[in-house]
Write an enzyme that holds these catalytic residues in place. Structure first.
Site, PDB file in Angstrom:
ATOM      1  N   LYS A 182      33.804  53.538  40.773  1.00 58.61           N
ATOM      2  CA  LYS A 182      35.076  54.236  40.625  1.00 58.61           C
ATOM      3  C   LYS A 182      35.143  54.977  39.298  1.00 58.61           C
ATOM      4  O   LYS A 182      35.546  56.136  39.238  1.00 58.61           O
ATOM      5  CB  LYS A 182      36.238  53.249  40.748  1.00 58.61           C
ATOM      6  N   GLY A 234      39.380  49.735  44.190  1.00 57.79           N
ATOM      7  CA  GLY A 234      38.014  49.468  44.631  1.00 57.79           C
ATOM      8  C   GLY A 234      37.931  48.597  45.866  1.00 57.79           C
ATOM      9  O   GLY A 234      37.166  48.870  46.793  1.00 57.79           O
ATOM     10  N   GLU A 320      41.384  38.700  44.040  1.00 59.80           N
ATOM     11  CA  GLU A 320      41.568  39.710  42.993  1.00 59.80           C
ATOM     12  C   GLU A 320      42.948  40.350  43.117  1.00 59.80           C
ATOM     13  O   GLU A 320      43.545  40.741  42.116  1.00 59.80           O
ATOM     14  CB  GLU A 320      40.477  40.775  43.079  1.00 59.80           C
ATOM     15  N   HIS A 351      27.535  22.019  60.214  1.00 56.93           N
ATOM     16  CA  HIS A 351      26.500  21.072  59.800  1.00 56.93           C
ATOM     17  C   HIS A 351      26.357  21.031  58.284  1.00 56.93           C
ATOM     18  O   HIS A 351      25.356  20.533  57.768  1.00 56.93           O
ATOM     19  CB  HIS A 351      25.174  21.447  60.455  1.00 56.93           C
ATOM     20  N   LYS A 473      34.193  41.445  30.816  1.00 55.47           N
ATOM     21  CA  LYS A 473      33.391  42.646  30.559  1.00 55.47           C
ATOM     22  C   LYS A 473      33.364  42.972  29.070  1.00 55.47           C
ATOM     23  O   LYS A 473      32.319  43.318  28.504  1.00 55.47           O
ATOM     24  CB  LYS A 473      33.965  43.840  31.327  1.00 55.47           C
TER      25      LYS A 473
END
Length: 500
Positions: A182, A234, A320, A351, A473
Site C-alpha cells: 500500500k 490492506g 487487526e 485428530h 515496526k
C-alpha cells in the site's frame, strides 16, 4: 458502552443450550439465515432469544443503521484517520466518484491480466505481506486449481526460506514479479522484491506494482503501476488491483464474479432487516460470546481443503480490525473486543486440537464452514464422510456424554469413566456454502467483512485503523539502524547474541 450494559448483566446467568431448544420453538427459524449462496445456523450457540432481542435493541442504540449507511455511501467512518473506508466501491457500492474510479482501475487490471496470460508467462511471484498477501493467497488457493493461467507463488515472510522456495519452483525467463504494498515502503516487501529481482536477473520495468502510492512505485522503476485508493485498507483490498493474481490465474471474469457476489452481499447487508440479516446475526453472536460470556477465543474450522487459508485470513480481518482497547473517543472500553481467532482444516483438526475443544477447560464458540457440492470427481464417500464429520462434531459438542453413560462403556472403572465423560453444552455454529466458486467466495468474504464491522459498531471502536501494528515496526527499524532506545535487558541480550 451503555447500550451493552444489559448484555453484560445477562451474561451472569449460565446458559443451557439444550434447554433453549426445548423452550424456544422458533429458535431455529430466528437463528438461521441465508443469502447469496450461504446458509448459517447459529442455533447451537449459547444465545437465548431474549438476549438476541437485547442485542438487536443495542444495534439501534449504537446507530448501526447510520454507520452502515455511511460506510456504504463512502462517507467518513475511519475517524482516527479522518477518511472513508471505500473497499465496497471496488465492487460497485459507494458514492459515484469512488465507484467510477474503481471501475476504471478494474479495466486496467483486466488488461494486464490478459497480457500476462497471452505472453507465455509460466509463473508469477507475488510479493507482499499482511492484507497484500493473505487475500490473494486465499483466492488463489481456493480457486486457482481450476485456473489455466500462470502459476501463482505468494511470498510474504522476510525469512529468506520463503522466497528461496518460490524461486526454486520458477524459470527466470518466464517468471514475472507482482509487488503489492500500500505504501510501497514496507520493509519486508521491498527487501524481498529486490532480492527476487536480482536472482531472476530481471528488470524493474518488467515488474508490476500495486499500491496506493503510485508515485513511489514509478520512482522505484516499476514498468506497470496499478493504483488503489488510500481509503481501501490492506485487509480489505483484495477487491481492488490487489486481486490481480486471481485474474492472472483464472481470468478477469473470475475477479468480476467475485466482486459482483460481494456487491450482492452488500445489498443483503444494506436492505435486509437486522433480525434476518446474515452478517448482523453473526456479529451479535460474536459480541455476546466475548462481551456477555467472556469467551475470548473463536475457532474456525473449514471442512474443505480449498478453504484451508480461511482461518489465517480471518485472523487479520477480525483481530487487526477489532483488536482495540479504546473507543472512538479514546476512552477505555468496558469489556472484551475481538476474540482470538484461530482454527484449522477438518478433518485434520479433529485428530489434533479437538481434544481441547471437547474436554478442555478453555471454552469458546466453534464455527464449522463446509461446502455442500464437491469440486472433485473422486468417489462420493469422500465428501459424505467429510460432511458427516463436520455435522457430527457440532452435535457432539452440544450433546456430550454423561458419567453414567461413560461408566457403562468402562466396565465399572470410574477413573476411566471420568476420562470418557464429556460435559457437552459447548457452543458451535455452522456456515454452509452451496458450492465454492468465485461467486460464493466473494459473498463469503464480504459476509465476514460486514460481520466484523457490525461488531465494531456495537463495541464503539474503529475497525479501519491499526496503530498497534506500528510500534513493533519502529523498534525493528531502530534495531537495524543500531540505535539504542533503552531496550530492556532481555532484548538487549538477544540483540547481542544475534550480532545485530
Amino acid at each position: 458502552m451503555d447500550h451493552l450494559a444489559a448484555i453484560r448483566a445477562a451474561g451472569a446467568e449460565p446458559v443451557d443450550i439444550r434447554a433453549l431448544f426445548a423452550g424456544e420453538p422458533d429458535r431455529l427459524a430466528r437463528l438461521s439465515a441465508s443469502a447469496c449462496g450461504l446458509h448459517m445456523d447459529l442455533s447451537r450457540l449459547a444465545l437465548p432469544l431474549p438476549v438476541l432481542d437485547q442485542l438487536l435493541a443495542a444495534c439501534t442504540a449504537a446507530d448501526l443503521p447510520g454507520w452502515r449507511a455511511r460506510l456504504l455511501a463512502g462517507e467518513v467512518v475511519n475517524l482516527s484517520e479522518g477518511r472513508a473506508a471505500t473497499h465496497t466501491a471496488e465492487r460497485g457500492v459507494g458514492n459515484a466518484v469512488d465507484v467510477a474510479v474503481a471501475q476504471a482501475a478494474a479495466k486496467d487490471v483486466a488488461r494486464i491480466a490478459e497480457q500476462l496470460r497471452a505472453q507465455g508467462v509460466s509463473d508469477v511471484i507475488l510479493i507482499g505481506i499482511g492484507g497484500s498477501a493473505l487475500g490473494p493467497a486465499l483466492l488463489n488457493d481456493a480457486l486457482g486449481r481450476d485456473g489455466d493461467g500462470p502459476t501463482i507463488h505468494v511470498v510474504s515472510n522476510i525469512d529468506g526460506e520463503a522466497l528461496h522456495r518460490a524461486l526454486a519452483a520458477c524459470q527466470s525467463a518466464t517468471t514475472r514479479l507482482v509487488i503489492i504494498s500500500k505504501t510501497f515502503t514496507t520493509a519486508e516487501t521491498m527487501t524481498n522484491a529486490e532480492t527476487a529481482l536480482a536472482r531472476l536477473a530481471g528488470r524493474r520495468s518488467d515488474c508490476i506494482a500495486i499500491t496506493a502510492r503510485p508515485d513511489r512505485a514509478a520512482t522505484w522503476g516499476a514498468g506497470h503501476v496499478l493504483p488503489f485508493a488510500e481509503s481501501v485498507g490492506g485487509r480489505y483490498s483484495l477487491w481492488s488491483a490487489v486481486g490481480l493474481p486471481l485474474a492472472i490465474r483464472c481470468g478477469p471474469d473470475a475477479l468480476s464474479q467475485l466482486r459482483a457476489a460481494a456487491a450482492a452481499m452488500d445489498a443483503h447487508f444494506r436492505d435486509t432487516p437486522l433480525a434476518h440479516n446474515l452478517p448482523v446475526l453473526a456479529a451479535l453472536a460474536d459480541v455476546w460470546a466475548a462481551h456477555g460470556q467472556g469467551h475470548q477465543t473463536r475457532g474456525v474450522f473449514a471442512y474443505d481443503e480449498r478453504l484451508r487459508l480461511l482461518p489465517s485470513y480471518l485472523q487479520q480481518l477480525e483481530m487487526e480490525s477489532n483488536g482495540k482497547g479504546v473507543a472512538h473517543d479514546g476512552s477505555p472500553l468496558a469489556g472484551p473486543t475481538a476474540a482470538i481467532t484461530w482454527g484449522g482444516t477438518g478433518t485434520d483438526a479433529q485428530h489434533a486440537v479437538f481434544q481441547l475443544i471437547h474436554q478442555g477447560t478453555c471454552v469458546g464458540p466453534v464455527e464449522f464452514v463446509a461446502v455442500l457440492e464437491p469440486a472433485h470427481d473422486l468417489p462420493a464417500t469422500h465428501h459424505r464422510q467429510l460432511l458427516a464429520n463436520c455435522f457430527a462434531q457440532g452435535a457432539a459438542l452440544l450433546k456430550g456424554r454423561s458419567f453414567e453413560a461413560a461408566l457403562a462403556l468402562s466396565d465399572g472403572d470410574e477413573a476411566l469413566a471420568h476420562a470418557k465423560t464429556f460435559s457437552g453444552n459447548r457452543p458451535s455454529s455452522t456456515l454452509l456454502l452451496d458450492r465454492l466458486d468465485p461467486a460464493t467466495l466473494g459473498a463469503l468474504i464480504a459476509f465476514y467483512e460486514h460481520r466484523t464491522f457490525v461488531a465494531a459498531v456495537l463495541l464503539g471502536i474503529n475497525p479501519f485503523d491499526q496503530w498497534g501494528v506500528e510500534l513493533g515496526k519502529e523498534l525493528a527499524n531502530a534495531l537495524l539502524a543500531g540505535e539504542d532506545l533503552g531496550f530492556d535487558p532481555s532484548t538487549a541480550r538477544l540483540v547481542a547474541r544475534a550480532g545485530l
